[in-house]
Design an enzyme around this catalytic site. Structure first.
Site, PDB file in Angstrom:
ATOM      1  N   LYS A   1      15.880 -50.439  41.050  1.00 32.74           N
ATOM      2  CA  LYS A   1      15.243 -51.790  40.669  1.00 32.74           C
ATOM      3  C   LYS A   1      14.326 -52.266  40.355  1.00 32.74           C
ATOM      4  O   LYS A   1      13.386 -50.970  40.636  1.00 32.74           O
ATOM      5  CB  LYS A   1      16.215 -52.127  42.118  1.00 32.74           C
TER       6      LYS A   1
ATOM      7  N   SER B   1      19.566 -59.581  45.859  1.00 31.64           N
ATOM      8  CA  SER B   1      18.309 -59.591  44.598  1.00 31.64           C
ATOM      9  C   SER B   1      18.447 -58.095  44.155  1.00 31.64           C
ATOM     10  O   SER B   1      17.867 -57.785  43.001  1.00 31.64           O
ATOM     11  CB  SER B   1      16.704 -59.188  45.533  1.00 31.64           C
TER      12      SER B   1
ATOM     13  N   SER C   1      20.712 -57.285  49.795  1.00 31.38           N
ATOM     14  CA  SER C   1      19.996 -57.421  48.418  1.00 31.38           C
ATOM     15  C   SER C   1      20.897 -56.303  47.469  1.00 31.38           C
ATOM     16  O   SER C   1      21.053 -56.344  46.642  1.00 31.38           O
ATOM     17  CB  SER C   1      18.537 -57.141  48.402  1.00 31.38           C
TER      18      SER C   1
END
Lengths: 445, 445
Positions: free
Chosen positions: B78, B153, B177
């Site tokens: 990420k 996210s 997330s």
């Protein structure tokens, strides 16, 4: 200043109780005779309960069931600390008529040690202020000049000791509330490391910073009480009887020494001169160091604002008129501090803690004045140096933020009013601190 | 859904690498070929760096220098997690052109384990949202229906795994997330107990709640990655190779069982029916319990608001125009949350933690849906159940507040879109959780 216990140490009293030249019941009688109502130190006197405790102490001491250095000693307890069966008023109309059901943890320890609880002492409303003249019970008065503040928030505890009414009192200290009135009244006040004396049964002000502390005539007496009331490492926790003063403290001979003087930033120059003179006479080789006390006070304020308002949010919403006006105004401002300031302050606190830990590896003791001014007249809200509320805690609150042991000890006078030195150390070095404080107290000036 | 790694487990790939039927370099090539730019999962591909790592893995595996189950495996990271030499963009114009100097702690662990880092995956701006369509890099698209949100996210990490581009991706999870996009995209996402995988080098969102987690095709693969990346108790920390699936999990036979279903409060009834049906088929004796998820979401919001704004206060003051508008609006609201709400929430959190600890002494596993809805169309800000921002975390953020291990696993479909079950357990019982999640994943439906 004429109370029976002025100038009498716990060691003297303990010796007299064991020699049979004094009795606990007699000491209690002296304490009650010594109460000067005009000073407004006590909000509750428990003559009956104290008489029972004193008689029990006399019986036990007579049968050699010795509970140690507080056995038979009259003690006063700040009125935000619960004593079962007595009112806990918090200096606030919100708690008018409120009676405690249980003893606070520190009160249980006092009873276990055989102390005689004489009564409850006045506090700045909810312990939320350093002047001692904002309270539903009216102002406490300074025994050195009754037109002046006692300081607070452990106002009555300091006054009761300074007036010689009791040899020992229990206070609490969130930003300086033991050390401020001790300094203004010319006695000794000790705030141990965070958590050393349990806060169970003590009404909170700001939980991150709340400490229980002790007020007495001398550092040695603070040490005695501290060792009875605190959670100490095994081997240190047994109260010794009779009290043996620690070996005189000698700073290490290395360059810079192990004592460091923190230069105060905003202070009455006469106060600084008096305190620095005493410190220099005792520790001529003290190094000089800087700690950003203003930054620490900002950190203190951001955290205290949010924690204090959290305690009182419902009272502010439901019955604002029951607060003293200055307390309400302060709370309303505190309630508006945004949460991210609290979070930021907690991070800064962690950073400063690391810096001061480094300083305390180089120096055993940090020394600075306790107060930047002498006790102002009752009702004052400012001084030449600015508003009193932030000024009164400007040299003390740092050590609540950092949770370090700190003591205030008399270090001279300015204009006839007491000034005080403050000593700070790392947890574990308390005996150095008490010994150094004794040297400051007895320094020629 | 056609990527090479769809349906291929880490155990399969590990076996193939060691049998010589696959090479790390070959797997990397398959990964790069499988990238579908229209889904916008990746913001950076590191073809060169990955090729070097893959060649090294092939050499080491060829010489029996076996680093365990991630050796030679392509992994995506990420884009709020630092990989030295690659951009860390945070999905934000604030970090345009920013290159990381050091590897995050979890990246160091990936490299030590011989994993091949393919590139960086898209994130909701600053990980501050659950939709995955608010980012300077544009929206990530759901491989199951590219007109729909991936969830966030950790948007790109979920999409990269769901599209079969990589078998494993690293995400972060502050309020859900990892689990939210795993649920929306039909894969598995695991958030370990708080602190299990270190957050060093990960851009903070709300430090009390920030967790590093893993996304993969199956619970067993999440377990493998977790055991390599986490700090585990001694004796458990040695990665086993090849991976042995745990014994099938059997709930205890006592009345009430050791599995408890938490009734969700606000949820699309079709989603609830689908997930509850799967859970009931696998755990017919599951008890039914209540946890006040709304209260936990309030606690979450008060704490996250203040912690998130503290991270961004200077950016909001200095360059508000660089934020995506929804992010800025959310931050501005968050910055106004008063500090006493933060303090109150921390106290409530401690109380709820004690209640849930009691629940987790009676039940080994708590089960509930991960999401109350299926993936909405990109750009949506609300649903029948209300605004998306609070809705998306309504079943997940509780487990960040409590710091408990939680996994999301596919549990059926509604209208052709994936729905997911979420399993929660106490720290130390992770293997029960992985085993139960495997049973849910493979349940007939």
């Amino acid at each position: 200043m004429g109370g029976f216990f002025a100038g009498r140490t716990l060691a003297d009293l303990g010796a007299a109780l064991r020699a049979g030249t004094e009795s606990a019941s007699g000491l209690l009688e002296r304490a009650l005779e010594s109460v000067d109502p005009s000073l407004n130190a006590f909000v509750t006197l428990d003559e009956e309960g104290a008489a029972v405790a004193a008689r029990q102490a006399d019986e036990e001491l007579g049968s050699s069931a010795d509970r140690g250095p507080l056995h038979g000693i009259p003690v006063a307890v700040k009125d935000i600390i619960d004593v079962a069966g007595l009112p806990t008023g918090m200096g606030s109309a919100h708690f008018a008529g409120h009676t405690a059901e249980h003893d606070a943890a520190v009160v249980t320890r006092l009873r276990t040690a055989g102390a005689v609880i004489v009564g409850k002492t006045g506090t700045h409303e909810f312990a939320y202020g350093g002047t001692g003249d904002v309270s539903a019970d009216g102002p406490c008065r300074n025994p050195r000049d009754p037109s002046r503040m006692s300081g607070g928030s452990s106002s009555g505890s300091a006054v009761a000791v300074a007036a010689g009414t009791v040899p020992l009192a229990i206070g609490t200290d969130t930003g300086g509330s033991v050390r401020i009135p001790a300094a203004f009244c010319g006695i000794t006040g000790f705030k141990p490391r965070f958590g050393a004396i349990p806060t169970g049964g003590v009404f909170p002000l700001a939980r991150s910073f709340d400490h229980v502390g002790v007020l007495a005539g001398t550092p040695a007496d603070c040490r005695t009480a501290y060792r009875v009331l605190a959670d100490l490492p095994p081997g240190l926790s047994e109260p010794r009887e009779p009290f043996e003063p620690p070996e005189p403290f000698e700073p290490r001979p290395e360059p810079g020494g192990s004592v460091a003087w923190i230069e105060p930033q905003e202070i009455d120059p006469d106060v600084e001169r008096a305190v620095a003179g005493t410190v220099r006479a005792v520790f001529p080789d003290a190094a000089s160091v800087k700690v950003d006390l203003k930054e620490l006070r900002r950190v203190f304020a951001a955290i205290q604002d949010s924690e204090a308002y959290e305690v009182h949010a419902e009272r502010v919403a439901d019955a604002p008129e029951l607060f003293q006006r200055p307390t309400l105004e302060r709370l309303e401002r505190a309630g508006r501090t945004p949460g991210w300031r609290y979070v930021r302050a907690e991070r800064e606190r962690a950073e400063i803690r690391r810096e001061v830990e480094v300083l305390l590896r180089r120096h055993d003791l940090l020394v600075l004045p306790t107060m930047p001014i002498t006790a102002p007249p009752i009702g004052t809200t400012g001084s030449d140096l600015g508003p009193l509320t932030p000024l009164l805690i400007s040299l003390t609150c740092a050590w609540n933020v950092l949770g370090l042991p700190a003591i205030s000890v008399p270090a001279g006078t300015v204009g006839g009013l007491p000034v005080a030195a403050q000593l700070v150390t790392r947890p574990g070095a308390e005996d150095l601190l008490f010994a150094a404080a004794e040297r400051l107290r007895s320094a020629p000036r």
